[in-house]
Design a protein around this motif. Structure first.
Motif, PDB file in Angstrom:
ATOM      1  N   GLY A   7      38.765  46.939  37.796  1.00  0.00           N
ATOM      2  CA  GLY A   7      38.799  46.210  36.105  1.00  0.00           C
ATOM      3  C   GLY A   7      39.239  44.760  36.239  1.00  0.00           C
ATOM      4  N   THR A   8      37.803  43.934  36.412  1.00  0.00           N
ATOM      5  CA  THR A   8      38.081  42.763  36.698  1.00  0.00           C
ATOM      6  C   THR A   8      38.503  41.766  35.832  1.00  0.00           C
ATOM      7  N   ALA A   9      38.091  42.023  34.975  1.00  0.00           N
ATOM      8  CA  ALA A   9      38.311  41.308  33.504  1.00  0.00           C
ATOM      9  C   ALA A   9      38.181  39.915  33.908  1.00  0.00           C
ATOM     10  N   ILE A  10      38.718  38.617  33.327  1.00  0.00           N
ATOM     11  CA  ILE A  10      38.478  36.943  33.935  1.00  0.00           C
ATOM     12  C   ILE A  10      39.164  36.694  35.319  1.00  0.00           C
ATOM     13  N   GLY A  11      39.892  38.329  36.165  1.00  0.00           N
ATOM     14  CA  GLY A  11      39.861  37.928  37.828  1.00  0.00           C
ATOM     15  C   GLY A  11      41.664  37.775  37.660  1.00  0.00           C
ATOM     16  N   TYR A  12      41.926  37.671  36.388  1.00  0.00           N
ATOM     17  CA  TYR A  12      43.540  37.317  36.687  1.00  0.00           C
ATOM     18  C   TYR A  12      44.082  37.579  37.513  1.00  0.00           C
ATOM     19  N   SER A  13      44.399  38.792  37.207  1.00  0.00           N
ATOM     20  CA  SER A  13      45.312  39.920  38.392  1.00  0.00           C
ATOM     21  C   SER A  13      44.395  39.580  39.850  1.00  0.00           C
ATOM     22  N   THR A  14      43.198  39.944  40.121  1.00  0.00           N
ATOM     23  CA  THR A  14      42.596  39.138  40.948  1.00  0.00           C
ATOM     24  C   THR A  14      43.044  38.120  42.467  1.00  0.00           C
ATOM     25  N   LEU A  15      43.267  37.378  41.617  1.00  0.00           N
ATOM     26  CA  LEU A  15      43.822  36.079  42.239  1.00  0.00           C
ATOM     27  C   LEU A  15      45.557  35.936  42.464  1.00  0.00           C
ATOM     28  N   TYR A  16      46.013  36.835  41.574  1.00  0.00           N
ATOM     29  CA  TYR A  16      47.479  37.438  42.438  1.00  0.00           C
ATOM     30  C   TYR A  16      47.224  38.370  43.470  1.00  0.00           C
ATOM     31  N   ILE A  17      46.612  38.994  43.788  1.00  0.00           N
ATOM     32  CA  ILE A  17      46.962  39.656  44.536  1.00  0.00           C
ATOM     33  C   ILE A  17      45.929  38.996  45.658  1.00  0.00           C
ATOM     34  N   ALA A  18      45.381  38.282  45.673  1.00  0.00           N
ATOM     35  CA  ALA A  18      44.744  36.932  46.979  1.00  0.00           C
ATOM     36  C   ALA A  18      45.636  36.696  47.348  1.00  0.00           C
ATOM     37  N   ALA A  19      46.940  35.713  46.312  1.00  0.00           N
ATOM     38  CA  ALA A  19      47.337  34.784  46.990  1.00  0.00           C
ATOM     39  C   ALA A  19      48.954  35.970  47.327  1.00  0.00           C
ATOM     40  N   ASN A  20      49.241  37.104  47.350  1.00  0.00           N
ATOM     41  CA  ASN A  20      50.236  37.552  47.492  1.00  0.00           C
ATOM     42  C   ASN A  20      49.763  39.202  49.075  1.00  0.00           C
ATOM     43  N   GLY A  21      48.411  38.594  48.746  1.00  0.00           N
ATOM     44  CA  GLY A  21      47.964  39.280  50.511  1.00  0.00           C
ATOM     45  C   GLY A  21      48.075  39.246  51.552  1.00  0.00           C
ATOM     46  N   ALA A  22      47.480  39.503  52.602  1.00  0.00           N
ATOM     47  CA  ALA A  22      47.006  39.114  54.265  1.00  0.00           C
ATOM     48  C   ALA A  22      46.549  37.387  53.639  1.00  0.00           C
ATOM     49  N   ASP A  23      46.806  36.879  54.474  1.00  0.00           N
ATOM     50  CA  ASP A  23      45.796  35.717  54.922  1.00  0.00           C
ATOM     51  C   ASP A  23      44.822  35.866  54.930  1.00  0.00           C
TER      52      ASP A  23
END
Length: 189
Positions: A37-53
């Protein structure tokens, strides 16, 4: 993105759920993530910013319109090369994935959560975590209010999902009741 989501009635994770999501991702620091469930990528980018480099995210989205919007936001981010949007039915696209995922975030069709869980289980790393948003669905899942007829199947399946992750000896699950409910299930083997 938040303003855009609110103005265009895009269902994005609420502030309390986002806090738990980002805290859990920052603690886990996953390298491979599957988002349903991507929707507009809001949570996707938060996951990316807080995941491994070097995090790699595969995110599944049914709606071409939403996927296009997400693509636009993701392309403008520093994580563009680390996120792949897969369009189409999530249930089918989960089965096309390979390898292990350190973290799975489920935020799609609520009535499909048990099916999604069964399908991601073989793909989940032995110390992986599954996060599912909206598991309390408007207070009906654990509430005493009668469930309106149009929501009965969703509520029944969300109850089934909660049972799957709380009664499974391989998982330690915490249900965060703020907002619409967020389940965080840590797998330990």
């Amino acid at each position: 993105m938040k303003e855009y989501g609110e103005a265009n009635h895009v269902p994005i994770i609420n502030a309390k759920g986002l806090h738990v999501l980002t805290e859990t991702v920052a603690q886990k620091r996953p390298r491979r993530v599957l988002e349903i469930g991507t929707a507009i990528g809001y949570s996707t980018l938060y996951i990316a910013a807080n995941g491994a480099d070097d995090v790699e995210i595969v995110t599944l989205e049914l709606s071409d319109e939403r996927a296009d919007e997400a693509e636009g936001f993701i392309k403008r981010s520093r994580f563009a090369g680390q996120i792949t949007i897969v369009r189409g039915d999530a249930g089918e696209n989960i089965l096309r994935q390979s390898g292990r995922f350190d973290l799975v975030f489920i935020d799609a069709a609520k009535g499909q959560y048990p099916d999604y869980f069964r399908k991601v289980y073989p793909l989940l790393a032995e110390d992986g975590v599954v996060i599912a948003d909206n598991v309390l669905f408007r207070g009906y899942v654990r509430g005493s209010e009668p469930v309106p007829r149009r929501f009965r199947t969703i509520v029944k399946r969300l109850r089934e999902y909660i049972g799957m992750v709380t009664e499974n000896d391989e998982f330690r699950t915490e249900i965060h009741e703020d907002g619409d409910g967020l389940a965080v299930s840590w797998r330990y083997r």
